[in-house]
Scaffold this active site. Structure first.
Site, PDB file in Angstrom:
ATOM      1  N   ASP A  15       0.875  -1.151   0.020  1.00  0.00           N
ATOM      2  CA  ASP A  15       0.031  -0.044  -0.047  1.00  0.00           C
ATOM      3  C   ASP A  15       1.048   1.279   0.094  1.00  0.00           C
ATOM      4  O   ASP A  15       1.484   1.653   0.769  1.00  0.00           O
ATOM      5  CB  ASP A  15      -0.856   0.096   1.404  1.00  0.00           C
ATOM      6  CG  ASP A  15      -1.885   1.089   1.146  1.00  0.00           C
ATOM      7  OD1 ASP A  15      -2.033   1.894   0.333  1.00  0.00           O
ATOM      8  OD2 ASP A  15      -2.756   1.186   2.324  1.00  0.00           O
ATOM      9  N   GLU A 111      -2.376   0.134  -4.802  1.00  0.00           N
ATOM     10  CA  GLU A 111      -2.545  -1.236  -3.817  1.00  0.00           C
ATOM     11  C   GLU A 111      -2.233  -2.487  -4.717  1.00  0.00           C
ATOM     12  O   GLU A 111      -2.841  -2.091  -5.844  1.00  0.00           O
ATOM     13  CB  GLU A 111      -3.833  -0.917  -3.035  1.00  0.00           C
ATOM     14  CG  GLU A 111      -3.852  -0.577  -1.774  1.00  0.00           C
ATOM     15  CD  GLU A 111      -5.198  -0.739  -0.918  1.00  0.00           C
ATOM     16  OE1 GLU A 111      -5.114  -1.345  -0.058  1.00  0.00           O
ATOM     17  OE2 GLU A 111      -6.310  -0.313  -1.692  1.00  0.00           O
TER      18      GLU A 111
END
Length: 422
Positions: A15, A111
């Site tokens: 992330d 992500e």
């Protein structure tokens, strides 16, 4: 310190930390260490796309109305963003992840899940792989947080525990103890309504859900109650999906000033239809089901869809159909806050509910609507020519007059859907 042995599946969630804002700080050295907000205009229904960690100290966060963010952080540095640049950085970072494993599922521009399960051939510890990815990403000038776990659920939650630059490892067998103290909203799929139902029954943590009667959860939430129970107990066998099967190609726009006139609405639909058509052609796809979504100024929305007689990637053919579809959900004078156009149905076993829009179940066939240019050969030639110009000089190099009518009437907010940057 020596790492504990790892047995079984190993999933990473990479992330990127405050990605859009981090790229802006990388490209503007004078902005480093200062509150940077990427988003739309405060006086045009804009929302925050990403806020740097310096801005988050003032309470600014993603999806917050820009007007609220401006009030909380009046000295913040604002930018609408540079989306080609974000896409460029995202591709470079995803290449780093794919250099570690072919099993990568990118879920947004910032992500991605990665399956790094040790094998007989490659026994490298997942935490070592995660740290190497972090180091390579930092060499590009931005940072990421990584969660390591035995499932996608654990990896996702772990990635949020220690940001920025966090590396959280949840070893197999410790999933339940890791999850138990966390609030119920931590689990993906539990929103405000589900949280209220759970709290009304005394369940405030994931440990409470794990200890609950599964049958009670199923009565409350249907099949989602079973999924909730399994995941709160640390289970989740959802695989990292590595194929690039496209279920929907879409484009939607929120307007700075609500649309009320038919010519404004038609111009906006034509603009989005053109973007959808271009993306379809880039992906080599033709769809059978055309969708239209309308959100009004009270934030309610209506949607409608039509099945085309033949698969299409030709906006000059299906745009006139959108002009008829809008009559089913809107009348001139009613303020329109957002419009969206989608195309689905790319294979013989079409599942229209996979669209990015929540559309109605009924999918009647399209009416006999004349295309913008009736001669198909001329129409395809015109589209090919405009595509060539855009490929060489950029998306705004050539547009039809109707597409220019609403130019500038957007909030400036950005999406994190990777399809919106291709």
């Amino acid at each position: 310190m020596p790492l504990e042995p790892w047995t079984g599946p190993a999933i990473l969630l990479v992330d990127l930390d405050a990605f859009f804002a981090s790229v802006e700080q990388l490209d503007h050295p004078g902005w480093r260490g200062k509150p940077v907000i990427v988003g739309g205009d405060a006086d045009k229904h804009g929302v925050v796309s990403t806020a740097s960690y310096e801005a988050r100290c003032f309470g600014v966060h993603s999806a917050m109305p820009a007007s609220t963010a401006r009030r909380l952080c009046p000295d913040g540095i604002w930018t609408h963003g540079h989306f080609d640049r974000y896409n460029e950085m995202s591709r470079a970072i995803m290449d780093i992840v794919r250099n570690e494993t072919p099993y990568v599922q990118q879920v947004s521009i910032d992500e991605a899940f990665a399956d790094v399960t040790p094998t007989a051939v490659n026994r490298e510890h997942p935490a070592i792989v995660a740290r190497r990815i972090q180091q390579c990403v930092e060499e590009l000038g931005v940072t990421c947080s990584v969660g390591v776990g035995s499932s996608k659920t654990i990896a996702k939650i772990a990635s949020d525990i220690d940001k920025p630059r966090g590396l959280t490892v949840v070893y197999p067998g410790r999933e339940r103890s890791f999850l138990a103290p966390l609030p119920v909203r931590t689990l993906s799929g539990i929103g405000a309504a589900a949280e209220a139902k759970l709290k009304a029954r005394g369940m405030t943590t994931l440990g409470d859900i794990a200890d609950a009667d599964e049958a009670q959860l199923v009565r409350l939430f249907g099949k989602n109650g079973h999924v909730m129970y399994v995941r709160a107990n640390g289970g989740d066998d959802a695989p990292v999906v590595t194929d690039d099967l496209v279920k929907s190609v879409s484009n939607e726009t929120t307007f700075a000033i609500d649309l009320v006139c038919r010519d404004e609405v038609e111009a906006a639909m034509a603009t989005m239809a053109a973007k959808v058509g271009r993306r379809l052609r880039r992906k080599g796809l033709k769809g059978r089901t055309l969708g239209l979504k309308v959100r009004f100024d009270d934030l309610s929305f209506r949607s409608v869809q039509r099945r085309l007689d033949h698969p299409s990637d030709d906006e000059l053919a299906y745009t006139p159909l959108l002009y008829r579809m809008i009559d089913e959900v809107w009348r001139p004078g009613i303020p329109v806050r957002l419009l969206g156009v989608s195309m689905t149905g790319f294979d013989t076993e079409e599942n229209v509910q996979e669209s990015l829009f929540a559309l109605a179940d009924e999918v009647p066939n399209a009416d006999d609507v004349a295309p913008v240019v009736k001669d198909e050969e001329k129409r395809r030639g015109l589209i090919k020519a405009t595509d060539l110009v855009k490929d060489r000089f950029g998306e705004s190099a050539v547009r039809f007059g109707r597409e220019l009518r609403g130019e500038g009437n957007t909030t400036g907010s950005a999406s994190k859907n990777p399809a919106d940057y291709r």
